[in-house]
Design an enzyme around this catalytic site. Structure first.
Site, short mmCIF file in Angstrom:
data_model
loop_
_atom_site.label_atom_id
_atom_site.label_comp_id
_atom_site.label_asym_id
_atom_site.label_seq_id
_atom_site.Cartn_x
_atom_site.Cartn_y
_atom_site.Cartn_z
N HIS A 288 32.61 38.95 39.60
CA HIS A 288 33.26 38.97 38.29
C HIS A 288 34.51 38.10 38.28
O HIS A 288 35.06 37.76 39.32
CB HIS A 288 33.61 40.39 37.86
N GLU B 40 38.99 49.17 31.95
CA GLU B 40 38.23 47.94 32.03
C GLU B 40 37.03 47.97 31.11
O GLU B 40 36.49 49.03 30.78
CB GLU B 40 37.75 47.66 33.47
N GLN C 22 35.42 40.71 33.53
CA GLN C 22 36.08 42.02 33.60
C GLN C 22 37.39 41.94 32.82
O GLN C 22 38.32 41.24 33.24
CB GLN C 22 36.35 42.38 35.07
N HIS D 56 42.23 37.66 38.52
CA HIS D 56 41.64 37.58 39.87
C HIS D 56 40.17 37.19 39.77
O HIS D 56 39.58 37.23 38.70
CB HIS D 56 41.80 38.91 40.61
N GLU E 204 39.40 39.45 45.08
CA GLU E 204 38.88 40.80 45.27
C GLU E 204 37.51 40.67 45.93
O GLU E 204 36.67 39.89 45.48
CB GLU E 204 38.75 41.51 43.91
CO CO Z 1 38.09 43.11 39.62
#
Ligand code: CO
Length: 146
Positions: free
Chosen positions: A8, A44, A55, A80, A130
């Site tokens: 994502h 989210e 996301q 991220h 991540e």
């Molecule tokens: Co994330």
């Protein structure tokens, strides 16, 4: 190669409902999953983009890392990138041995029943990374469901 796929792209937003409405209007998007992650202080919404997700993250409290990021950034933006890995614990061991800057020393719960760990942007060309390991059962079930 430790990174298997782009799981994502995480956007930090100030208003989750407005961000969802923007993607519905602009791209005809629909929300695939919603979740509140109390540990991270975010709500989210996931929008499926092919095999990956967008996301959207809205902070749920003023002291959450995403709230502080929005403050520093002066508004919404790319927060991220989430990369899928096969074995998160083994990947973290490998990265630790390389001297990578780990935000999370150990895998921890993320959304959708995944386990996740973050790497510090200072060690990753300025990008907050991540790492995401999907639970085997979820993956098998979604494969079966098509
Ligand atoms: Co994330």
């Amino acid at each position: 190669m430790l990174l298997q796929r782009i799981d994502h792209v995480g956007y930090a937003v100030e208003d989750l409902e407005a961000a969802i409405a923007h993607h519905e209007r602009r791209y005809g998007a629909t929300v695939a999953h919603r979740e509140r992650l109390e540990a991270d202080g975010v709500a989210e919404a996931l929008i499926a983009v092919g095999e990956s997700y967008l996301q959207l993250l809205e902070p749920t409290r003023d002291d959450s890392p995403v709230a502080r990021w929005l403050e520093r950034n002066g508004g919404p933006g790319v927060h991220h990138i989430g990369y899928g890995v096969a074995d998160l614990a083994a990947t973290l061991e490998d990265l630790r041995a390389q001297g990578a800057r780990l935000v999370d020393e150990h895998p921890r719960p993320g959304s959708r029943g995944c386990t996740v760990a973050f790497l510090h942007p200072k060690g990753e060309l300025g990008v907050l990374v991540e790492l995401v390991e999907e639970p085997a059962l979820t993956r098998a079930a979604s494969d079966t469901a098509g």
